[in-house]
Design an enzyme around this catalytic site. Structure first.
Site, PDB file in Angstrom:
ATOM      1  N   ASP A  91       4.740 -17.221 -10.393  1.00  0.00           N
ATOM      2  CA  ASP A  91       5.205 -15.887 -10.776  1.00  0.00           C
ATOM      3  C   ASP A  91       4.941 -15.727 -12.263  1.00  0.00           C
ATOM      4  OD1 ASP A  91       7.245 -13.731  -9.199  1.00  0.00           O
ATOM      5  OD2 ASP A  91       7.133 -13.503 -11.378  1.00  0.00           O
ATOM      6  N   GLU A 107       4.467  -4.496  -4.769  1.00  0.00           N
ATOM      7  CA  GLU A 107       3.720  -3.538  -3.931  1.00  0.00           C
ATOM      8  C   GLU A 107       3.137  -2.410  -4.795  1.00  0.00           C
ATOM      9  OE1 GLU A 107       2.934  -3.925  -0.893  1.00  0.00           O
ATOM     10  OE2 GLU A 107       2.692  -2.002   0.066  1.00  0.00           O
ATOM     11  N   LYS A 134      -1.907  -5.386  -7.784  1.00  0.00           N
ATOM     12  CA  LYS A 134      -2.572  -6.212  -6.762  1.00  0.00           C
ATOM     13  C   LYS A 134      -4.060  -6.385  -7.142  1.00  0.00           C
ATOM     14  CE  LYS A 134       0.473  -6.200  -2.995  1.00  0.00           C
ATOM     15  NZ  LYS A 134       1.163  -7.406  -2.526  1.00  0.00           N
ATOM     16  N   SER A 190       3.299  -4.504   2.216  1.00  0.00           N
ATOM     17  CA  SER A 190       4.023  -3.707   3.213  1.00  0.00           C
ATOM     18  C   SER A 190       3.155  -2.599   3.776  1.00  0.00           C
ATOM     19  CB  SER A 190       5.277  -3.095   2.586  1.00  0.00           C
ATOM     20  OG  SER A 190       6.181  -4.099   2.220  1.00  0.00           O
ATOM     21  N   HIS A 243       1.511 -10.334   7.058  1.00  0.00           N
ATOM     22  CA  HIS A 243       2.741  -9.580   6.788  1.00  0.00           C
ATOM     23  C   HIS A 243       3.914 -10.402   7.318  1.00  0.00           C
ATOM     24  CE1 HIS A 243       5.431  -5.897   7.678  1.00  0.00           C
ATOM     25  NE2 HIS A 243       5.667  -6.367   6.479  1.00  0.00           N
ATOM     26  N   ASN A 262      11.241 -10.564   6.581  1.00  0.00           N
ATOM     27  CA  ASN A 262      12.333 -11.026   5.736  1.00  0.00           C
ATOM     28  C   ASN A 262      13.597 -11.226   6.581  1.00  0.00           C
ATOM     29  OD1 ASN A 262      13.839 -11.481   3.443  1.00  0.00           O
ATOM     30  ND2 ASN A 262      13.885  -9.345   2.785  1.00  0.00           N
ATOM     31  N   ASN A 268       5.352  -1.578   9.728  1.00  0.00           N
ATOM     32  CA  ASN A 268       5.896  -0.745   8.656  1.00  0.00           C
ATOM     33  C   ASN A 268       5.533   0.725   8.769  1.00  0.00           C
ATOM     34  OD1 ASN A 268       7.410  -2.636   7.438  1.00  0.00           O
ATOM     35  ND2 ASN A 268       5.971  -3.115   5.817  1.00  0.00           N
TER      36      ASN A 268
HETATM   37  N1  LIG Z   1      10.698  -7.392   0.738  1.00  0.00           N
HETATM   38  C1  LIG Z   1      10.244  -7.421   1.993  1.00  0.00           C
HETATM   39  O1  LIG Z   1      11.048  -7.410   2.950  1.00  0.00           O
HETATM   40  C2  LIG Z   1       8.757  -7.530   2.275  1.00  0.00           C
HETATM   41  C3  LIG Z   1       8.348  -7.860   3.565  1.00  0.00           C
HETATM   42  C4  LIG Z   1       6.983  -8.024   3.810  1.00  0.00           C
HETATM   43  C5  LIG Z   1       6.054  -7.820   2.806  1.00  0.00           C
HETATM   44  N2  LIG Z   1       6.481  -7.474   1.564  1.00  0.00           N
HETATM   45  C6  LIG Z   1       5.460  -7.294   0.525  1.00  0.00           C
HETATM   46  O2  LIG Z   1       5.399  -8.484  -0.228  1.00  0.00           O
HETATM   47  C7  LIG Z   1       5.069  -8.165  -1.602  1.00  0.00           C
HETATM   48  C8  LIG Z   1       6.187  -8.647  -2.512  1.00  0.00           C
HETATM   49  O3  LIG Z   1       7.377  -7.977  -2.151  1.00  0.00           O
HETATM   50  P1  LIG Z   1       8.807  -8.451  -2.687  1.00  0.00           P
HETATM   51  O4  LIG Z   1       9.819  -7.740  -1.898  1.00  0.00           O
HETATM   52  O5  LIG Z   1       8.853  -9.938  -2.797  1.00  0.00           O
HETATM   53  O6  LIG Z   1       8.755  -7.828  -4.169  1.00  0.00           O
HETATM   54  P2  LIG Z   1       9.559  -8.300  -5.460  1.00  0.00           P
HETATM   55  O7  LIG Z   1       9.537  -7.154  -6.379  1.00  0.00           O
HETATM   56  O8  LIG Z   1      10.876  -8.893  -5.043  1.00  0.00           O
HETATM   57  O9  LIG Z   1       8.674  -9.509  -6.031  1.00  0.00           O
HETATM   58  C9  LIG Z   1       7.383  -9.342  -6.541  1.00  0.00           C
HETATM   59  C10 LIG Z   1       7.127 -10.494  -7.510  1.00  0.00           C
HETATM   60  O10 LIG Z   1       5.755 -10.463  -7.941  1.00  0.00           O
HETATM   61  C11 LIG Z   1       5.747 -10.926  -9.282  1.00  0.00           C
HETATM   62  N3  LIG Z   1       4.484 -10.562  -9.906  1.00  0.00           N
HETATM   63  C12 LIG Z   1       4.067  -9.337 -10.296  1.00  0.00           C
HETATM   64  N4  LIG Z   1       2.847  -9.423 -10.846  1.00  0.00           N
HETATM   65  C13 LIG Z   1       2.495 -10.722 -10.805  1.00  0.00           C
HETATM   66  C14 LIG Z   1       1.347 -11.446 -11.241  1.00  0.00           C
HETATM   67  N5  LIG Z   1       0.325 -10.824 -11.829  1.00  0.00           N
HETATM   68  N6  LIG Z   1       1.309 -12.775 -11.028  1.00  0.00           N
HETATM   69  C15 LIG Z   1       2.351 -13.414 -10.462  1.00  0.00           C
HETATM   70  N7  LIG Z   1       3.474 -12.787 -10.023  1.00  0.00           N
HETATM   71  C16 LIG Z   1       3.534 -11.454 -10.204  1.00  0.00           C
HETATM   72  C17 LIG Z   1       6.955 -10.264  -9.902  1.00  0.00           C
HETATM   73  O11 LIG Z   1       7.344 -10.901 -11.096  1.00  0.00           O
HETATM   74  C18 LIG Z   1       7.981 -10.423  -8.788  1.00  0.00           C
HETATM   75  O12 LIG Z   1       8.741 -11.614  -8.909  1.00  0.00           O
HETATM   76  C19 LIG Z   1       4.893  -6.644  -1.650  1.00  0.00           C
HETATM   77  O13 LIG Z   1       3.555  -6.317  -1.497  1.00  0.00           O
HETATM   78  C20 LIG Z   1       5.737  -6.180  -0.463  1.00  0.00           C
HETATM   79  O14 LIG Z   1       5.335  -4.926   0.018  1.00  0.00           O
HETATM   80  C21 LIG Z   1       7.814  -7.349   1.253  1.00  0.00           C
END
Ligand SMILES: NC(=O)c1ccc[n+]([C@@H]2O[C@H](COP(=O)([O-])OP(=O)(O)OC[C@H]3O[C@@H](n4cnc5c(N)ncnc54)[C@H](O)[C@@H]3O)[C@@H](O)[C@H]2O)c1
Length: 288
Positions: free
Chosen positions: A37, A95, A100, A122, A143, A146, A193
């Protein structure tokens, strides 16, 4: 669970709600994990979440390794160059398309050409993400649901250029982690989703319009339809910032107003009320 693994060392990029869960699942199933991270404080938070959840799941399931063994398999780092030695990489950052794109550009440089690369998003089309690098055939969508270490299913997404080798690699990793997979073709929001985000957004409109309370919306879904969680509890679990970003993506990709985010959702995000991870969203939680 700790037999020989097809992919010994797995890179997990992003240690937020979902990335920390992916790292936990893979370490729990015997993989070496490099969990990256960009924010050191988030790595501390992720370590705390994994330790707490590993203790909880270890209490419920005696076949799982102890929490200290799970943590010992995870290298938490801010250095993405450590991903160079990974046999498989899963990207799970915020996201946000621009973010990304930047990360996938970096991964294109760091990883060797044959390393399978999964994007966990997502709603962002996997074909769009795959187009960032020089080897779109190695990119698939994974995908995860959670909370990752206990949810039995991963939705795998076949992008336009995804190779059969890359899809097989993703299915093998999921099976090695003790979960199941269903493969679908690429489309914004995939299967899950595209439907679920509409449902949680509409539940927010019900609250916004004063039709019902948050508690009653959730109770109706649980008791009438047998859902384990109501739509507002689900949104809180995902993270309201991630729900908003996902709806924005679906709105943009389909150019369809049915995905316009509820103003109440925007207001919660502006106020920092992000759901479970911040301690309050549509409901209040004892800890974030
Ligand atoms: N939360 C859910 O239930 C869920 C479920 C499936 C998929 N997703 C997808 O998974 C991805 C992450 O979601 P999340 O809920 O964990 O988000 P989040 O905001 O909790 O975590 C994202 C993390 O990415 C880190 N980050 C950002 N830029 C970065 C970089 N350049 N290098 C390294 N780390 C970096 C941030 O510091 C943060 O800790 C998203 O694309 C989301 O859509 C989320």
């Amino acid at each position: 669970m700790t037999t020989v693994k097809t992919f010994r060392r797995v890179g997990v990029v992003g240690a937020g709600v979902i990335g920390s869960g992916v790292g936990h699942l893979l370490a729990q199933s015997g993989h070496e994990v490099v969990l990256v991270d960009r924010r050191p404080e988030q790595l501390d938070t992720a370590r705390g979440w994994i330790a707490r959840n590993a203790r909880l799941f270890g209490f419920l399931r005696k076949d799982l390794p102890p929490a200290d063994e799970v943590l010992a398999r995870i290298d938490l780092t801010t250095d993405p160059e450590k991903l160079a030695g990974a046999d498989f990489v899963i990207e799970n950052i915020t996201e946000d398309w621009e973010m990304k794109r930047e990360v996938h550009r970096a991964l294109d440089r760091i990883l060797s050409p044959g390393t399978p690369l999964a994007a966990n998003t997502s709603a962002i089309p996997i074909t769009r993400i795959a187009g960032v690098g020089r080897y779109p055939e190695r990119v698939v969508g994974m995908h995860f649901m959670n909370p990752v270490p206990v949810m039995p299913m991963v939705e795998i997404i076949r992008a336009v250029h995804s190779s059969e080798d890359a899809l097989r690699a993703a299915r093998t990793l999921v099976a090695d982690a003790g979960a199941q997979a269903i493969t679908v073709n690429d489309s914004p929001g995939f299967v899950t989703n595209r439907v679920m985000m509409l449902m949680v957004n509409e539940a927010m409109f019900l609250l916004h319009e004063g039709v019902s309370s948050a508690a009653d919306v959730d109770r109706l879904f649980k008791t009438c339809f047998g859902h384990k969680m109501g739509p507002l509890e689900t949104a809180d679990l995902i993270g309201l910032d991630t729900v908003l970003l996902s709806l924005d993506t679906l709105h943009l990709e389909f150019n369809d107003s049915k995905y316009r985010p509820c103003p109440l959702l925007k207001q919660k995000v502006y106020a920092g009320l992000l759901g479970r991870k911040s301690g309050e969203g549509f409901h209040r939680y004892a800890e974030g």
